[in-house]
Design a protein around this motif. Structure first.
Motif, PDB file in Angstrom:
ATOM      1  N   PHE A  57     -15.864  48.245   2.993  1.00 22.58           N
ATOM      2  CA  PHE A  57     -16.285  49.947   3.032  1.00 22.58           C
ATOM      3  C   PHE A  57     -15.586  50.651   2.069  1.00 22.58           C
ATOM      4  CE2 PHE A  57     -16.664  53.895   5.187  1.00 22.58           C
ATOM      5  CZ  PHE A  57     -17.967  54.142   5.182  1.00 22.58           C
ATOM      6  N   SER A  58     -14.445  50.627   2.161  1.00 20.56           N
ATOM      7  CA  SER A  58     -13.400  51.566   1.499  1.00 20.56           C
ATOM      8  C   SER A  58     -12.205  50.763   1.099  1.00 20.56           C
ATOM      9  CB  SER A  58     -12.894  52.743   2.129  1.00 20.56           C
ATOM     10  OG  SER A  58     -14.065  53.571   2.213  1.00 20.56           O
ATOM     11  N   MET A  59     -11.568  50.996  -0.157  1.00 17.26           N
ATOM     12  CA  MET A  59     -10.382  50.098  -0.799  1.00 17.26           C
ATOM     13  C   MET A  59      -9.654  50.736  -1.530  1.00 17.26           C
ATOM     14  SD  MET A  59     -12.507  47.375  -2.811  1.00 17.26           S
ATOM     15  CE  MET A  59     -13.683  47.817  -3.972  1.00 17.26           C
ATOM     16  N   VAL A  60      -8.221  50.569  -1.690  1.00 14.23           N
ATOM     17  CA  VAL A  60      -7.253  51.133  -2.630  1.00 14.23           C
ATOM     18  C   VAL A  60      -6.443  49.910  -3.095  1.00 14.23           C
ATOM     19  CG1 VAL A  60      -7.044  53.414  -1.384  1.00 14.23           C
ATOM     20  CG2 VAL A  60      -5.698  51.515  -0.575  1.00 14.23           C
ATOM     21  N   PRO A  61      -5.896  50.008  -4.370  1.00 16.70           N
ATOM     22  CA  PRO A  61      -5.362  48.751  -4.659  1.00 16.70           C
ATOM     23  C   PRO A  61      -3.737  48.824  -4.137  1.00 16.70           C
ATOM     24  CG  PRO A  61      -5.254  50.664  -6.446  1.00 16.70           C
ATOM     25  CD  PRO A  61      -6.299  50.942  -5.335  1.00 16.70           C
ATOM     26  N   THR A  62      -3.418  47.535  -4.033  1.00 18.33           N
ATOM     27  CA  THR A  62      -1.914  47.335  -3.558  1.00 18.33           C
ATOM     28  C   THR A  62      -0.983  47.569  -4.738  1.00 18.33           C
ATOM     29  OG1 THR A  62      -1.781  44.981  -3.912  1.00 18.33           O
ATOM     30  CG2 THR A  62      -2.646  45.978  -1.798  1.00 18.33           C
ATOM     31  N   LYS A  63       0.488  47.782  -4.426  1.00 16.15           N
ATOM     32  CA  LYS A  63       1.064  47.842  -5.856  1.00 16.15           C
ATOM     33  C   LYS A  63       1.314  46.409  -6.633  1.00 16.15           C
ATOM     34  CE  LYS A  63       4.688  50.925  -3.426  1.00 16.15           C
ATOM     35  NZ  LYS A  63       5.948  50.948  -3.061  1.00 16.15           N
ATOM     36  N   ARG A  64       1.044  45.477  -5.760  1.00 17.06           N
ATOM     37  CA  ARG A  64       0.817  44.051  -6.402  1.00 17.06           C
ATOM     38  C   ARG A  64      -0.475  44.024  -7.430  1.00 17.06           C
ATOM     39  NH1 ARG A  64       1.099  38.204  -3.695  1.00 17.06           N
ATOM     40  NH2 ARG A  64       1.233  36.959  -5.698  1.00 17.06           N
ATOM     41  N   MET A  65      -1.297  44.404  -6.974  1.00 15.28           N
ATOM     42  CA  MET A  65      -2.656  44.575  -7.791  1.00 15.28           C
ATOM     43  C   MET A  65      -2.327  45.320  -9.181  1.00 15.28           C
ATOM     44  SD  MET A  65      -5.731  44.892  -5.449  1.00 15.28           S
ATOM     45  CE  MET A  65      -6.919  45.154  -6.615  1.00 15.28           C
ATOM     46  N   ASN A  66      -1.579  46.430  -8.908  1.00 17.71           N
ATOM     47  CA  ASN A  66      -1.404  47.476 -10.168  1.00 17.71           C
ATOM     48  C   ASN A  66      -0.297  46.751 -11.145  1.00 17.71           C
ATOM     49  OD1 ASN A  66      -3.426  49.279  -9.686  1.00 17.71           O
ATOM     50  ND2 ASN A  66      -2.334  50.437  -8.460  1.00 17.71           N
ATOM     51  N   MET A  67       0.525  46.075 -10.772  1.00 17.83           N
ATOM     52  CA  MET A  67       1.719  45.661 -11.614  1.00 17.83           C
ATOM     53  C   MET A  67       1.264  45.110 -12.911  1.00 17.83           C
ATOM     54  SD  MET A  67       4.287  43.877  -8.751  1.00 17.83           S
ATOM     55  CE  MET A  67       5.519  43.696 -10.051  1.00 17.83           C
ATOM     56  N   GLY A  68       1.492  45.784 -14.002  1.00 19.46           N
ATOM     57  CA  GLY A  68       1.018  45.348 -15.259  1.00 19.46           C
ATOM     58  C   GLY A  68      -0.202  45.218 -15.707  1.00 19.46           C
ATOM     59  N   ASP A  95     -20.230  55.748  18.707  1.00 23.12           N
ATOM     60  CA  ASP A  95     -20.404  55.494  20.182  1.00 23.12           C
ATOM     61  C   ASP A  95     -21.354  54.456  20.321  1.00 23.12           C
ATOM     62  OD1 ASP A  95     -18.239  57.066  20.614  1.00 23.12           O
ATOM     63  OD2 ASP A  95     -19.407  58.874  21.240  1.00 23.12           O
ATOM     64  N   THR A  96     -22.772  54.646  19.660  1.00 22.87           N
ATOM     65  CA  THR A  96     -23.865  53.818  19.842  1.00 22.87           C
ATOM     66  C   THR A  96     -23.343  52.396  19.423  1.00 22.87           C
ATOM     67  OG1 THR A  96     -25.604  55.659  19.467  1.00 22.87           O
ATOM     68  CG2 THR A  96     -26.315  53.744  19.278  1.00 22.87           C
ATOM     69  N   LEU A  97     -22.949  52.147  18.157  1.00 22.60           N
ATOM     70  CA  LEU A  97     -22.649  50.874  17.715  1.00 22.60           C
ATOM     71  C   LEU A  97     -21.578  50.166  18.388  1.00 22.60           C
ATOM     72  CD1 LEU A  97     -22.705  51.979  14.051  1.00 22.60           C
ATOM     73  CD2 LEU A  97     -24.406  50.618  15.049  1.00 22.60           C
ATOM     74  N   LEU A  98     -20.508  50.761  18.913  1.00 21.69           N
ATOM     75  CA  LEU A  98     -19.574  50.161  19.648  1.00 21.69           C
ATOM     76  C   LEU A  98     -20.007  49.587  20.973  1.00 21.69           C
ATOM     77  CD1 LEU A  98     -16.347  52.235  18.835  1.00 21.69           C
ATOM     78  CD2 LEU A  98     -16.914  49.995  17.770  1.00 21.69           C
ATOM     79  N   ASN A  99     -21.011  50.371  21.656  1.00 25.40           N
ATOM     80  CA  ASN A  99     -21.506  50.035  22.806  1.00 25.40           C
ATOM     81  C   ASN A  99     -22.591  48.693  22.560  1.00 25.40           C
ATOM     82  OD1 ASN A  99     -20.103  51.745  24.508  1.00 25.40           O
ATOM     83  ND2 ASN A  99     -21.635  53.229  24.088  1.00 25.40           N
ATOM     84  N   GLY A 100     -22.703  48.490  21.328  1.00 26.74           N
ATOM     85  CA  GLY A 100     -23.766  47.152  21.080  1.00 26.74           C
ATOM     86  C   GLY A 100     -25.036  47.714  21.052  1.00 26.74           C
ATOM     87  N   LEU A 141     -18.975  48.038  12.179  1.00 27.78           N
ATOM     88  CA  LEU A 141     -18.633  48.302  13.424  1.00 27.78           C
ATOM     89  C   LEU A 141     -19.300  47.430  14.520  1.00 27.78           C
ATOM     90  CD1 LEU A 141     -18.939  52.163  13.612  1.00 27.78           C
ATOM     91  CD2 LEU A 141     -16.973  50.779  13.925  1.00 27.78           C
ATOM     92  N   GLN A 142     -20.654  46.797  13.748  1.00 23.07           N
ATOM     93  CA  GLN A 142     -21.219  45.837  14.498  1.00 23.07           C
ATOM     94  C   GLN A 142     -20.846  44.354  14.669  1.00 23.07           C
ATOM     95  OE1 GLN A 142     -25.506  46.373  13.820  1.00 23.07           O
ATOM     96  NE2 GLN A 142     -25.738  47.283  15.760  1.00 23.07           N
ATOM     97  N   LEU A 143     -19.779  44.203  13.650  1.00 29.20           N
ATOM     98  CA  LEU A 143     -18.992  43.000  13.467  1.00 29.20           C
ATOM     99  C   LEU A 143     -17.574  42.966  13.836  1.00 29.20           C
ATOM    100  CD1 LEU A 143     -20.604  41.399  10.273  1.00 29.20           C
ATOM    101  CD2 LEU A 143     -21.130  40.676  12.680  1.00 29.20           C
ATOM    102  N   THR A 144     -17.418  43.905  14.599  1.00 25.73           N
ATOM    103  CA  THR A 144     -15.858  44.047  15.155  1.00 25.73           C
ATOM    104  C   THR A 144     -15.435  42.936  15.835  1.00 25.73           C
ATOM    105  OG1 THR A 144     -16.666  45.708  16.967  1.00 25.73           O
ATOM    106  CG2 THR A 144     -15.839  46.773  15.057  1.00 25.73           C
ATOM    107  N   SER A 145     -14.199  42.539  16.146  1.00 29.53           N
ATOM    108  CA  SER A 145     -13.975  41.338  16.668  1.00 29.53           C
ATOM    109  C   SER A 145     -14.084  41.378  18.264  1.00 29.53           C
ATOM    110  CB  SER A 145     -12.517  40.979  16.441  1.00 29.53           C
ATOM    111  OG  SER A 145     -12.254  40.739  15.201  1.00 29.53           O
TER     112      SER A 145
END
Length: 302
Positions: free
Chosen positions: A171-182, A259-264, A282-286
């Motif tokens: 859904f959202s992501m940012v690079p790790t330091k390892r991904m950016n190395m060189g 709220d709706t999704l977390l309540n199934g 949200l609907q695939l939360t553990s």
């Protein structure tokens, strides 16, 4: 007050772009190119582009030099785009005949398909029609709830080995330091060896030429100050907030949806792609109500 207006109050207006630094990086790239280190040279040319002042000859020169790396990496389409970008980017007039000659030569190579790319990336695709509710999921999957397993995913048809039923996208992501190395990566899709363009207002971001800047939330976080503590986590939180703000401009609707999704229950009226991605995560939360933490960790490591 809209979030865009609030962010403007904390952004830095300083322009860190500088042609002397851009020129030095380009010259370092030329030395690497002469030694046959094309990937390393490309990184220098990309860094030169980030620092080149808007509208200066340094922009055109960096594009032209990078196009030569694409040639040796057998990426002809990318080379042609870079050559055309150089031509449009105040490329020095006295070098223009040389640039036109490169464009003509690349046109012939593309027409005759004399070079085969070294970089062929497999992009997985769904084996069936995409689900109307969930982005990146086939229509043969559904979410059920029962007393034995709680909330879980089922399939409504027989599946064969090798068929793709889900293409996961964060859904959202940012690079790790390892991904950016060189490495040179697009800050939106994280791909490498692409036709990168840079933001005109900052030196920290590069994007794929074919639309990644428009798809990102960079206009919101450009030149925002970076927190000293846990900068990557802070950036990820901002990305999630920006994306949720784009999908749900009304915060009351967003809170009601969560709220709706977390309540199934079924959330009504979620139509755009971002909303569908949001609904899916949200609907695939553990299902901790039916499984212990140890069982969930064991499933993750299978």
């Amino acid at each position: 007050m809209p979030i865009e207006a609030q962010l403007e109050t904390v952004k830095s207006n300083a322009s860190p772009k500088a042609n002397p630094e851009a020129r030095a990086l380009r010259e370092e790239g030329n030395e690497l190119f002469a030694d046959g280190k094309y990937a390393n040279a490309m990184k220098k040319f990309n860094d030169s582009l980030r620092l080149a002042e808007n509208g200066s000859e340094e922009v055109g020169l960096a594009y032209a030099n990078r196009s030569s790396c694409f040639l040796h990496m057998k990426l002809l389409d990318e080379r042609m785009v870079d050559l055309k970008l150089a031509k449009k980017s105040n490329y020095p007039t006295h070098f223009m005949p040389k640039l036109e000659k490169r464009i003509a030569q690349c046109t012939v190579l593309l027409k005759n398909k004399q070079l085969k790319s070294k970089f062929e990336v497999h992009e997985p695709t769904l084996s069936f029609v995409e689900h109307t509710k969930f982005a990146g999921v086939t229509d043969c999957l559904d979410i059920w709830t029962d007393d034995e397993y709680g909330r879980h995913v089922i399939t409504t048809r027989d599946l064969e080995v090798g068929q793709t039923i889900l293409v996961e996208k964060a859904f959202s992501m940012v690079p790790t330091k390892r991904m950016n190395m060189g490495r040179d990566r697009c800050v939106n899709c994280f791909r490498e060896f692409k036709i990168f363009i840079t933001c005109e207002n900052c030196i920290n971001s590069r994007f794929c030429y074919d639309g990644c800047m428009e798809q990102s939330n960079h206009s919101l976080n450009c030149n925002l100050p970076t927190p000293q503590a846990q900068p990557q986590l802070s950036q990820l939180v901002l990305e999630i907030l920006f994306k949720a703000n784009e999908a749900f401009p009304d915060v009351d609707i967003l809170m009601k949806t969560v709220d709706t999704l977390l309540n199934g229950e079924e959330a009504i009226g979620l139509t755009n792609v971002i909303q569908r991605e949001f609904r899916f995560i949200l609907q695939l939360t553990s299902n901790h109500g039916k499984r212990s933490d140890a069982q969930i960790d064991q499933l993750r490591n299978v």
